[in-house]
Design a protein around this motif. Structure first.
Motif, short mmCIF file in Angstrom:
data_model
loop_
_atom_site.label_atom_id
_atom_site.label_comp_id
_atom_site.label_asym_id
_atom_site.label_seq_id
_atom_site.Cartn_x
_atom_site.Cartn_y
_atom_site.Cartn_z
N TRP A 1 -12.42 -7.51 10.85
CA TRP A 1 -12.95 -6.94 9.59
C TRP A 1 -12.74 -5.44 9.49
O TRP A 1 -13.07 -4.84 8.48
N GLY A 2 -12.22 -4.81 10.55
CA GLY A 2 -11.96 -3.38 10.51
C GLY A 2 -13.04 -2.51 11.14
O GLY A 2 -13.03 -1.29 10.97
N PHE A 3 -13.95 -3.12 11.89
CA PHE A 3 -15.01 -2.37 12.57
C PHE A 3 -14.60 -2.19 14.03
O PHE A 3 -14.52 -3.17 14.78
N ASP A 4 -14.37 -0.95 14.43
CA ASP A 4 -13.84 -0.71 15.77
C ASP A 4 -14.91 -0.42 16.82
O ASP A 4 -14.62 -0.29 18.01
N ARG A 5 -16.17 -0.32 16.38
CA ARG A 5 -17.26 -0.08 17.33
C ARG A 5 -18.32 -1.17 17.17
O ARG A 5 -18.72 -1.50 16.06
N VAL A 6 -18.75 -1.70 18.31
CA VAL A 6 -19.72 -2.80 18.30
C VAL A 6 -20.77 -2.56 19.36
O VAL A 6 -20.46 -2.13 20.48
N ARG A 7 -22.01 -2.83 19.02
CA ARG A 7 -23.09 -2.75 20.00
C ARG A 7 -24.01 -3.96 19.79
O ARG A 7 -24.38 -4.28 18.66
#
Length: 252
Positions: free
Chosen positions: A22-28
């Protein structure tokens, strides 16, 4: 946002992989476990970020797991966000267990003035709403640009609901699918909903408003769609996939 709410039910690897697609490069990821006799086993959520937006999705639970304790009107009140009104004890405990991590993630990721969004289905919807209210009342610099909930139970008293109605106006969107049982719990008048409602009728059409008589007829239409199990409509309307499918249908 409905797909982001549905994603909260997936494992961490799937959340991360889908977020990248989806284009989100950071995940927590946020995960807290509880010990008996607390009615919930755990609380899970995730926060993802791109250079334009941040989304926190809260995981829900199945009706069979949540229905009994949501129906308990004797549950002690829990102080609401910013000490405004009160909320269901279970929601308050569940939110407290992950809110510090969510707040830290949003603060860390918001390095480009990104918009902030909260979403969730079922219990996750209640947590999304309360997290958004808590940011608004306690951390206004991180307040949400929008909150989207699906099949959300009643979360709070009228005082907190009024505060949310005033503070969020057109930014809080609560979706209810026809006869979904969970938004009807816990019972009134102890707990209530915010004003904003998007109602999905028995035909799958999203309506911004529904006259009382029309709503009653539509509830009957949904309940009698399966003549072999009319009472089952209250549970059939709750799964997050039903919400996603209805909203996709309305995009056509």
């Amino acid at each position: 946002m409905a797909k982001a709410a549905a994603l909260a039910y997936k494992d961490e690897a799937t959340v991360a992989a889908t977020a990248r697609e989806w284009g989100f490069d950071r995940v927590r990821h946020h995960h807290t476990r509880f010990t008996p006799p607390f009615p919930l086993e755990d609380t899970q959520a995730y926060t993802v970020a791109s250079d334009k937006m941040i989304i926190t999705g809260f995981r829900g639970t199945e009706p069979a797991q949540i229905r009994d304790w949501l129906s308990d009107a004797t549950t002690p009140p829990y102080p609401g966000p910013g000490n405004t009104g009160y909320i269901h004890y279970g929601f308050g405990r569940a939110l407290d267990s992950v809110f510090p991590a969510v707040k830290e993630a949003v603060a860390d990721f918001r390095d480009n003035d990104q918009s902030v969004w909260f979403t969730g289905h079922s219990l996750g919807g209640a947590l999304a709403m309360l997290a958004g209210c808590r940011m608004y009342l306690e951390e206004p610099r991180l307040q949400a640009d929008g909150i989207y909930t699906y099949g959300q139970p009643r979360t709070c008293d009228r005082l907190l609901a009024a505060s949310c109605n005033k503070g969020f106006k057109d930014r809080l969107h609560r979706y209810v699918n026809n006869n979904d049982i969970v938004p009807q719990l816990p019972p009134e008048p102890a707990y209530t909903h915010v004003e904003t409602l998007h109602y999905i009728d028995a035909s799958g059409r999203v309506r911004a408003s529904m006259p009382l008589l029309g709503a009653l007829g539509d509830h009957v239409k949904g309940a009698t769609a399966d003549l072999l199990a009319p009472a089952g409509d209250a549970l059939r309307d709750h799964p997050v996939k039903q919400y996603v499918a209805a909203l996709e249908k309305n995009l056509v």
